[in-house]
Design a protein around this motif. Structure first.
Motif, mmCIF file in Angstrom:
data_model
loop_
_atom_site.group_PDB
_atom_site.id
_atom_site.type_symbol
_atom_site.label_atom_id
_atom_site.label_comp_id
_atom_site.label_asym_id
_atom_site.label_seq_id
_atom_site.Cartn_x
_atom_site.Cartn_y
_atom_site.Cartn_z
ATOM 1 N N GLY A 86 28.286 80.916 26.890
ATOM 2 C CA GLY A 86 26.855 80.235 26.923
ATOM 3 C C GLY A 86 26.859 79.964 25.362
ATOM 4 N N PHE A 87 26.899 79.928 24.884
ATOM 5 C CA PHE A 87 26.956 79.357 23.001
ATOM 6 C C PHE A 87 27.499 78.165 22.609
ATOM 7 C CE2 PHE A 87 25.213 83.283 21.406
ATOM 8 C CZ PHE A 87 23.951 82.522 20.840
ATOM 9 N N ILE A 88 28.860 78.219 23.572
ATOM 10 C CA ILE A 88 29.726 76.833 23.181
ATOM 11 C C ILE A 88 29.478 76.072 24.369
ATOM 12 C CG2 ILE A 88 31.874 76.501 23.199
ATOM 13 C CD1 ILE A 88 32.741 79.421 22.411
ATOM 14 N N VAL A 89 29.498 75.735 25.333
ATOM 15 C CA VAL A 89 28.434 75.014 26.741
ATOM 16 C C VAL A 89 27.069 74.399 25.989
ATOM 17 C CG1 VAL A 89 27.855 75.108 29.111
ATOM 18 C CG2 VAL A 89 29.775 76.671 28.866
ATOM 19 N N ALA A 90 26.484 75.754 25.459
ATOM 20 C CA ALA A 90 25.180 74.723 25.571
ATOM 21 C C ALA A 90 25.644 73.799 23.731
ATOM 22 C CB ALA A 90 24.622 76.071 24.999
ATOM 23 N N ALA A 91 25.669 74.620 23.546
ATOM 24 C CA ALA A 91 26.547 73.269 22.014
ATOM 25 C C ALA A 91 27.260 71.716 22.322
ATOM 26 C CB ALA A 91 27.189 74.207 21.081
ATOM 27 N N ASP A 92 28.293 72.599 23.355
ATOM 28 C CA ASP A 92 28.861 70.759 23.555
ATOM 29 C C ASP A 92 28.137 70.185 24.726
ATOM 30 O OD1 ASP A 92 31.606 69.826 24.366
ATOM 31 O OD2 ASP A 92 30.647 69.837 26.526
ATOM 32 N N HIS A 93 27.322 70.902 25.161
ATOM 33 C CA HIS A 93 26.044 69.965 26.195
ATOM 34 C C HIS A 93 24.725 69.092 24.982
ATOM 35 C CE1 HIS A 93 23.329 68.938 28.998
ATOM 36 N NE2 HIS A 93 21.973 69.138 28.101
ATOM 37 N N ASP A 94 24.763 69.924 23.848
ATOM 38 C CA ASP A 94 23.592 69.025 22.500
ATOM 39 C C ASP A 94 24.552 68.381 21.661
ATOM 40 O OD1 ASP A 94 21.135 69.305 21.262
ATOM 41 O OD2 ASP A 94 22.862 69.967 20.120
ATOM 42 N N ILE A 95 25.643 68.476 22.148
ATOM 43 C CA ILE A 95 26.409 67.272 21.458
ATOM 44 C C ILE A 95 27.187 65.735 22.755
ATOM 45 C CG2 ILE A 95 28.492 66.784 20.689
ATOM 46 C CD1 ILE A 95 28.711 69.199 19.161
ATOM 47 N N LYS A 96 27.361 66.169 23.745
ATOM 48 C CA LYS A 96 27.076 65.399 24.801
ATOM 49 C C LYS A 96 26.063 64.505 24.780
ATOM 50 C CE LYS A 96 31.602 67.173 26.728
ATOM 51 N NZ LYS A 96 31.697 68.369 27.534
ATOM 52 N N VAL A 97 25.220 64.817 25.066
ATOM 53 C CA VAL A 97 23.838 64.030 24.785
ATOM 54 C C VAL A 97 23.470 63.213 23.702
ATOM 55 C CG1 VAL A 97 21.452 64.667 24.860
ATOM 56 C CG2 VAL A 97 22.605 66.353 26.923
ATOM 57 N N ARG A 98 23.734 63.704 22.450
ATOM 58 C CA ARG A 98 23.391 63.271 21.179
ATOM 59 C C ARG A 98 24.377 61.908 21.275
ATOM 60 N NH1 ARG A 98 23.660 65.121 16.962
ATOM 61 N NH2 ARG A 98 23.692 67.606 18.564
ATOM 62 N N THR A 99 25.780 62.059 21.867
ATOM 63 C CA THR A 99 26.851 61.105 21.699
ATOM 64 C C THR A 99 26.991 59.766 22.834
ATOM 65 O OG1 THR A 99 27.996 62.619 22.104
ATOM 66 C CG2 THR A 99 28.127 63.011 19.916
ATOM 67 N N ASP A 100 26.509 60.744 24.041
ATOM 68 C CA ASP A 100 26.530 59.517 25.687
ATOM 69 C C ASP A 100 27.472 59.743 26.275
ATOM 70 O OD1 ASP A 100 26.158 57.802 26.988
ATOM 71 O OD2 ASP A 100 26.816 56.322 26.351
ATOM 72 N N ASP A 101 27.461 61.312 26.591
ATOM 73 C CA ASP A 101 28.935 62.214 27.099
ATOM 74 C C ASP A 101 29.716 62.133 26.023
ATOM 75 O OD1 ASP A 101 29.442 63.871 28.209
ATOM 76 O OD2 ASP A 101 30.000 62.647 30.317
ATOM 77 N N LEU A 102 29.728 61.765 24.540
ATOM 78 C CA LEU A 102 30.717 61.726 23.981
ATOM 79 C C LEU A 102 31.795 59.872 23.162
ATOM 80 C CD1 LEU A 102 33.071 64.554 24.528
ATOM 81 C CD2 LEU A 102 31.468 64.488 23.296
ATOM 82 N N PHE A 103 31.425 59.457 24.016
ATOM 83 C CA PHE A 103 31.535 57.798 24.207
ATOM 84 C C PHE A 103 30.583 56.707 23.036
ATOM 85 C CE2 PHE A 103 31.300 58.112 29.502
ATOM 86 C CZ PHE A 103 32.395 57.786 29.433
#
Length: 491
Positions: free
Chosen positions: A184-201
């Motif tokens: 749960g923590f890892i998925v939520a952290a990953d989601h937060d980072i992807k939101v702030r990096t345009d899905d890593l693009f």
């Protein structure tokens, strides 16, 4: 992120969960059902995402779902064995998900019912909303079902999201969960980072590769929880390796150093009263108390300047002897800037009293904690449970008081004896013998069992009190036996 915000996803999750009724007369428990469903959903989702080439020996969904009767059940049993066999499967994720896999299904008709029902689901909507969200919704449903007991692996999403918002994970950081549960923590952290990096693009190719493959590390001891964890990560596009291992063994040292650790370690004692088997432990190496040992791991695993948020039961805040040594050591090496006293009833069992410790590893090992801010979110709160679930809004005032600095250095206001947020200096805490179980608000609410309305909630509250009493008895027995052994040696 709430994995069940979309009605279509919620409907699919409800349909999947209702399939468990098919298996009741086959003697399959709730937890076994979710594991069974994970195997089947893996095959179906590989088909839906066009990744069936990862599955060896042609064991695709269609090969299974089009079979009938005993032939289908025998094919399924062979499939499970082969996908977990290193001689027949090379993909490490698939091997880990199907390691020691077996089916609890005995009746061919039940397997056919499951495959037919899965085929009839609205997979177009599921793909649109994200298969990872669908699977997380299923895990959440399982955790909410008290008879499954799965809540011990599942931290409530509103709490996870609150912690992620406050600790602010960044691209390029190594993020660790040494008790990963279902990730749960890892998925939520990953989601937060992807939101702030345009899905890593917005990242470079190398940075994006790091985020997908190297950013997250962790361990989960329970094999069934570990396979659910891997499935969850895979469906969220996370290829980092979370190992099936005991963090309190030498395997824990192999997790390496982290910039950010977020975790909800298991409560209780190691089975058989065993001690941590870690050559680097010096504070908790003589205790079987798992939550104390996990705190030592977290402090040692943080890089200088690294930050942590860890859920711990009340006894970590007040326990004497090893507990007190751990807290004193923690406040020397780290800046323990915030303690959040959580409401009761937000986990799978009512009455469990927990807290979140927020701290930063110092650049040196001396006098890092100058003051501890304590937020009281336990007194005068609703009776959380099935009829009153925890929500994001319940943490809004705490998040505002915490501030926007992930290291706890934002401007803060002591709300005094009638408020929920107060500051205690290191000197004041020393006067309390480093006891951090600090409460000042009088709880005007009635006893929690009297406030609960759902029978399952009431039963869970009684069970947790009995478990706590048993643990106290086990701890006392252990102390008596230790004292007797010392006296014998002295004699």
């Amino acid at each position: 992120m709430n994995p069940m915000t979309d009605n279509r996803t919620r409907d699919i999750v409800a349909k999947l969960w209702n399939l468990c009724h098919i298996l009741r007369d086959d003697g399959v428990t709730y937890n076994e059902y979710v594991t069974e469903l994970t195997f089947l959903l893996f095959l179906k989702m590989m088909q839906e995402t066009g990744h069936e080439d990862r599955i060896p020996n042609g064991y695709g969904w269609e090969s299974l779902s089009t079979r009938e009767g005993l032939d289908q059940l025998e094919y399924y049993r062979r499939l499970l064995l082969d996908l977990g066999d290193t001689k027949k499967t090379q993909d490490p994720t698939i091997l880990a998900i199907f390691a020691d896999a077996g089916t609890k299904l005995r009746k061919p008709a039940n397997l056919k019912s499951l495959t037919m029902a899965i085929d009839k689901l609205d997979w177009f909507s599921a793909r649109e909303e994200g298969l990872g969200n669908l699977y997380e919704g299923l895990l959440e449903k399982n955790a909410a079902e008290k008879k499954s007991g799965a809540g011990q692996y599942f931290t409530p999403r509103p709490l996870i999201d609150c912690i992620v918002r406050l600790t602010k994970p960044k691209p390029g950081e190594v993020i660790q969960d040494p008790a990963a549960g279902t990730a749960g923590f890892i998925v939520a952290a990953d989601h937060d980072i992807k939101v702030r990096t345009d899905d890593l693009f917005e990242l470079t190719e190398n940075q994006a590769f790091f985020q997908r493959h190297l950013a997250y590390r962790g361990a989960e001891l329970v094999p069934d929880a570990h396979r659910l964890c891997l499935m969850n990560l895979m469906l969220h596009g996370i290829e980092s390796s979370i190992v099936c291992a005991d963090t309190l063994s030498p395997d824990g040292e192999a997790l390496g150093k982290a910039d950010l650790i977020m975790t909800n370690p298991p409560f209780g004692t190691k089975k058989g009263g065993g001690r941590p088997n870690r050559s680097d432990f010096s504070i908790t190496n003589d205790t079987s108390n798992k939550q104390l040992a996990f705190v030592e791991h977290i402090v040692r695993a943080l890089k200088p300047g690294g930050r942590a948020a860890v859920v711990v039961p009340d006894n970590v805040l007040f326990e004497d002897n090893t507990g007190r040594r751990l807290r004193t050591w923690l406040m020397e090496l780290c800046d323990l800037h915030t303690v959040l006293r959580l409401p009761t009833g937000i986990f799978y069992a009512q009455g469990v009293k927990t807290n979140v410790l927020f701290f930063t590893r110092g650049k040196n090992d001396k006098a890092n904690t100058q003051a501890v801010w304590v937020y009281e979110l336990r007194a005068n709160m609703p009776a959380f449970g099935k009829t009153r679930p925890l929500t994001v809004a319940d943490f809004a005032e705490f998040e505002a008081a915490f501030g926007d600095d992930p290291y706890g250095k934002a401007g803060r206001t002591d709300q005094g004896e009638t408020g929920r947020f107060r500051c205690f200096t290191r000197e004041q805490i020393k006067e309390r013998n480093d006891n951090l179980d600090i409460a000042w608000l009088r709880d005007e609410s009635e006893d929690i069992e009297e406030r609960l309305s759902d029978p399952d909630d009431i039963a869970a509250a009684i069970i947790v009190h009995l478990r706590a009493a048993l643990e106290e008895i086990e701890g006392l027995t252990e102390e008596i036996e230790t004292a007797a052994a010392v006296s014998e040696e002295a004699a």
